[in-house]
Design a protein around this motif. Sequence first.
Motif, PDB file in Angstrom:
ATOM      1  N   LYS A  73      -8.633  -3.364  -2.311  1.00 27.08           N
ATOM      2  CA  LYS A  73      -9.607  -2.777  -3.234  1.00 27.08           C
ATOM      3  C   LYS A  73      -9.277  -3.159  -4.668  1.00 27.08           C
ATOM      4  O   LYS A  73      -8.119  -3.371  -5.017  1.00 27.08           O
ATOM      5  N   GLY A  74     -10.308  -3.192  -5.507  1.00 25.72           N
ATOM      6  CA  GLY A  74     -10.102  -3.338  -6.945  1.00 25.72           C
ATOM      7  C   GLY A  74     -10.140  -4.747  -7.479  1.00 25.72           C
ATOM      8  O   GLY A  74      -9.922  -5.716  -6.742  1.00 25.72           O
ATOM      9  N   TYR A 126     -10.079  -5.743 -11.811  1.00 24.77           N
ATOM     10  CA  TYR A 126      -9.246  -5.523 -12.995  1.00 24.77           C
ATOM     11  C   TYR A 126      -8.449  -4.219 -12.863  1.00 24.77           C
ATOM     12  O   TYR A 126      -7.447  -4.021 -13.541  1.00 24.77           O
ATOM     13  N   ASN A 127      -8.956  -3.303 -12.019  1.00 22.28           N
ATOM     14  CA  ASN A 127      -8.359  -1.972 -11.840  1.00 22.28           C
ATOM     15  C   ASN A 127      -7.377  -1.899 -10.663  1.00 22.28           C
ATOM     16  O   ASN A 127      -7.013  -0.806 -10.233  1.00 22.28           O
ATOM     17  N   LEU A 178      -4.351  -2.110 -10.239  1.00 19.89           N
ATOM     18  CA  LEU A 178      -3.102  -1.366 -10.405  1.00 19.89           C
ATOM     19  C   LEU A 178      -3.222   0.104  -9.973  1.00 19.89           C
ATOM     20  O   LEU A 178      -2.250   0.703  -9.494  1.00 19.89           O
ATOM     21  N   ILE A 179      -4.416   0.672 -10.129  1.00 21.36           N
ATOM     22  CA  ILE A 179      -4.586   2.090  -9.761  1.00 21.36           C
ATOM     23  C   ILE A 179      -4.442   2.265  -8.244  1.00 21.36           C
ATOM     24  O   ILE A 179      -3.910   3.277  -7.773  1.00 21.36           O
ATOM     25  N   TYR A 180      -4.888   1.266  -7.505  1.00 25.09           N
ATOM     26  CA  TYR A 180      -4.751   1.341  -6.050  1.00 25.09           C
ATOM     27  C   TYR A 180      -3.300   1.107  -5.631  1.00 25.09           C
ATOM     28  O   TYR A 180      -2.812   1.725  -4.699  1.00 25.09           O
ATOM     29  N   GLU A 184       4.063   6.675 -17.306  1.00 24.48           N
ATOM     30  CA  GLU A 184       3.418   7.999 -17.263  1.00 24.48           C
ATOM     31  C   GLU A 184       1.891   7.942 -17.267  1.00 24.48           C
ATOM     32  O   GLU A 184       1.231   8.730 -16.597  1.00 24.48           O
ATOM     33  N   GLY A 185       1.350   7.015 -18.053  1.00 26.91           N
ATOM     34  CA  GLY A 185      -0.116   6.916 -18.155  1.00 26.91           C
ATOM     35  C   GLY A 185      -0.745   6.586 -16.813  1.00 26.91           C
ATOM     36  O   GLY A 185      -1.647   7.293 -16.340  1.00 26.91           O
ATOM     37  N   ILE A 186      -0.257   5.534 -16.187  1.00 33.67           N
ATOM     38  CA  ILE A 186      -0.803   5.117 -14.883  1.00 33.67           C
ATOM     39  C   ILE A 186      -0.514   6.183 -13.818  1.00 33.67           C
ATOM     40  O   ILE A 186      -1.356   6.452 -12.959  1.00 33.67           O
ATOM     41  N   THR A 205      -0.327   9.410 -14.265  1.00 33.99           N
ATOM     42  CA  THR A 205      -1.311  10.484 -14.460  1.00 33.99           C
ATOM     43  C   THR A 205      -2.641  10.087 -13.829  1.00 33.99           C
ATOM     44  O   THR A 205      -3.261  10.866 -13.094  1.00 33.99           O
ATOM     45  N   LEU A 206      -3.053   8.842 -14.089  1.00 35.91           N
ATOM     46  CA  LEU A 206      -4.329   8.360 -13.535  1.00 35.91           C
ATOM     47  C   LEU A 206      -4.287   8.196 -12.020  1.00 35.91           C
ATOM     48  O   LEU A 206      -5.287   8.426 -11.334  1.00 35.91           O
ATOM     49  N   ASP A 228      -4.875  11.562 -10.674  1.00 31.89           N
ATOM     50  CA  ASP A 228      -6.315  11.857 -10.826  1.00 31.89           C
ATOM     51  C   ASP A 228      -7.131  11.118  -9.765  1.00 31.89           C
ATOM     52  O   ASP A 228      -8.045  11.691  -9.158  1.00 31.89           O
ATOM     53  N   ALA A 229      -6.792   9.841  -9.572  1.00 35.93           N
ATOM     54  CA  ALA A 229      -7.554   9.007  -8.631  1.00 35.93           C
ATOM     55  C   ALA A 229      -7.434   9.537  -7.201  1.00 35.93           C
ATOM     56  O   ALA A 229      -8.407   9.530  -6.445  1.00 35.93           O
TER      57      ALA A 229
END
Lengths: 303, 303
Positions: free
Chosen positions: B34-35, B37-38, B40-42, B116-118, B120-121, B124-125
């Motif tokens: 999945k993903g 440009y994003n 990294l969230i996965y 920490e930023g990622i 946190t996201l 959330d994700a």
Amino acid sequence: MLMMTKKRSLMAKMKVDNCKKEIEVYLSSYFKDKGVYNKLIYEASSYSLNIGGKRIRPILLMLSYDLYKEDYSKVIPMAAAIEMIHTYSLIHDDLPAMDNDDLRRGKPTNHKVYGEGIATLAGDALLNESMIVMINFSLNHGEKALKASKIISEAAGAEGMIGGQVVDILSETKKSISEDELKYMHLKKTGELIKASIIAGAILGEAPKEDVEILNLFGIKLGLAFQIKDDILDVVGKVEKLGKNTKKDEHMNKCNFITMYGIEKCEVLCKTLTDECIELLNRLSVSATYLKTLTFNLLEREY
Amino acid sequence: MLMMTKKRSLMAKMKVDNCKKEIEVYLSSYFKDKGVYNKLIYEASSYSLNIGGKRIRPILLMLSYDLYKEDYSKVIPMAAAIEMIHTYSLIHDDLPAMDNDDLRRGKPTNHKVYGEGIATLAGDALLNESMIVMINFSLNHGEKALKASKIISEAAGAEGMIGGQVVDILSETKKSISEDELKYMHLKKTGELIKASIIAGAILGEAPKEDVEILNLFGIKLGLAFQIKDDILDVVGKVEKLGKNTKKDEHMNKCNFITMYGIEKCEVLCKTLTDECIELLNRLSVSATYLKTLTFNLLEREY
């Protein structure tokens, strides 16, 4: 071009104001008298939820529903759910680990008042609460509500708003990002939830399929215009009106539409997108006076 | 007392192992490919989702469903949604602003790997994704799925797990908290989602109302026993088995069942609660061999 009498424009303004008032009444009483030992989570959530703001997303949902059905008050819970999602994203975005903002809508950010731990949980609680609201609404209103909930939750997620936030964080560590990445970032970070508000309203209002498709395109363009206008205001806007520090992106060497295209081209782009939005609304099977006025007002706004 | 042959006990273990295997296959492939440009969230979400763990909550949902219906594979998405919620809560809990943990299940915590930023996201994700999974499942399986989603999302929210986390944060600044506050904290922080897993499974399995009520009581007692056992292991457990630092609560002057009652009383309490759990399962309209074994195993566990 928009042909509208002064009376019509005034009526539209009243309608938007009424939507805003109704959603704010709902939001301000939502967490009232809740909690025992956990009372602080409701206080922190309410603080950010009721700190003000334009309420664009819930108003868009209500106006979109209003195109097809009377009594938009019926969909207020769904409109509120979107505002809860938007608010949680701001609380987490403002955290030191993310944008590290002290000021939001002219007031101290959530973590500045309640500390980082509670602010993180207040964001979590608002996202979670939006889920509860949408599920309860779907239990009472059946499949169309569930479909609208799907649109909203997907727009908020890793393929939507959160995806945009990730690219935003990543872009800070780069010297420049590509035009495609910038567009992706804004289409996702701001655009998806704006678009979802409009489509969810239409689905709840049982709009014809063709109209939903037109509103989908309208939502994409409106979201983009909204973000470009935000970037413009970030450079030329007044702190006291915006309620947040300006030129922040520039100071942090962040890429945005201004650093990519320059301010003049952005103003033209914003105007073009707005015209295209109106053009799309004219193609709907129903009259969209209120949505047109709102579209113009978003372009003309000073904050 | 439980009367169970060795063969039955072995079958139960196999069943639990199968549930665990199936849920892990589902979770490990969930974010695959999945993903853009994003991406990294996965990656970050998958990291914590697939770092291991007992998978108690999804297994409980599947075993509870299995009491009433065959083929528990059908409810795997709902079981996965619960594990996503549990995982997001761990990622946020580990953040420096919360528990500030470097180690989880023997591996670096999410923010230690991704920042920490990622992190946190990513939390959330995962919460957001659980919402998408439950909504999609409800679109395909109707009202009973929506009711189960309601149970789960309320258990995760400000009146459930998040409420418990808030009291946990507040208790750190106090020298001592009352017995009522401690019970509230654990019933909410750990217990609610465990209870919800069991009830959601029963609702999905269309269990009779009387059974749902019994399973509700069972869930409360099991959640409490589970937490007390966790507190005991935190004092007497081995780091290499637990995969996290022990006696951490004590070092941070945190109140827990051990500091409140002492270890001996806690062991008795844990045993009593387990007996009461078995007693409740005996009152169901169906045989609950697998759930009984799982209950015993949770008491006997070393990690």
